[in-house]
Design a protein around this motif. Structure first.
Motif, short mmCIF file in Angstrom:
data_model
loop_
_atom_site.label_atom_id
_atom_site.label_comp_id
_atom_site.label_asym_id
_atom_site.label_seq_id
_atom_site.Cartn_x
_atom_site.Cartn_y
_atom_site.Cartn_z
N THR A 1 70.73 17.75 38.88
CA THR A 1 70.73 16.45 38.20
C THR A 1 69.36 16.14 37.63
O THR A 1 69.24 15.66 36.49
N LEU A 2 68.30 16.41 38.39
CA LEU A 2 66.95 16.16 37.89
C LEU A 2 66.65 17.01 36.65
O LEU A 2 66.02 16.52 35.70
N VAL B 1 68.61 15.46 33.74
CA VAL B 1 67.98 14.20 33.32
C VAL B 1 66.71 14.50 32.53
O VAL B 1 66.45 13.87 31.49
N ALA C 1 64.35 7.60 35.87
CA ALA C 1 64.58 8.84 36.63
C ALA C 1 64.46 8.59 38.13
O ALA C 1 65.25 9.11 38.93
N ALA D 1 67.77 15.64 29.11
CA ALA D 1 68.31 14.53 28.32
C ALA D 1 67.21 13.58 27.87
O ALA D 1 67.20 13.14 26.71
N LEU D 2 66.28 13.26 28.76
CA LEU D 2 65.20 12.34 28.39
C LEU D 2 64.27 12.95 27.36
O LEU D 2 63.92 12.30 26.36
N ILE E 1 67.63 6.98 39.33
CA ILE E 1 68.73 7.93 39.51
C ILE E 1 68.62 8.61 40.87
O ILE E 1 69.62 8.75 41.59
#
Length: 133
Positions: free
Chosen positions: A99-100, A103, A70, A106-107, A73
């Motif tokens: 985006t954070l 992410v 992360a 998703a993580l 990214i």
């Protein structure tokens, strides 16, 4: 003179610094090299963590690898995509925050799926194997 960019502003004026309201960040050689060095280090650390077996717990290793991913990214977005609060009237910062969030979703979703696959499908005792078709 208005601080708003006219709707008919062409790409030539915007590219050559004659834009009226969009301060896009342009990287310097030093910023690109800093981003490259950080990317290399942030790639090497998880590789070392996994290959050297630094931690006894795979969960600790997985969490550290994801945290470093992360961070990487964000490094790419800041150093290579030039995202900062001043660029494009703050919209690039909104893109960074979005985006954070994506992410993080998703993580956490990936961890949840991997945990449940491991819990429900992987461990098999010898008795369970005898009952397999």
């Amino acid at each position: 003179m208005s601080s708003q960019a006219p709707a008919h502003e062409d790409a030539h004026e915007a590219h050559h610094g004659h834009s009226h309201g969009h301060q896009a960040g342009h990287g310097t050689f030093r910023s690109y090299m800093t981003g490259f060095a950080l990317s290399v280090v942030l790639t090497a650390i998880p590789f070392w963590l996994v290959m050297a077996g630094v931690f006894d717990s795979p969960a600790v290793t997985a969490v550290l690898v994801m945290v470093i991913g992360a961070i990487q990214i964000v490094v790419h977005m800041v150093f290579f995509l030039h995202m900062n609060p001043r660029s494009e009237g703050g919209w690039t910062m909104m893109a960074l925050i979005f985006t954070l969030i994506i992410v993080a979703i998703a993580l956490s979703g990936s961890l949840w799926v991997m945990h449940h696959l491991n819990t429900n499908m992987m461990p098999m005792s010898p008795e369970m194997m005898k009952n397999m078709p």
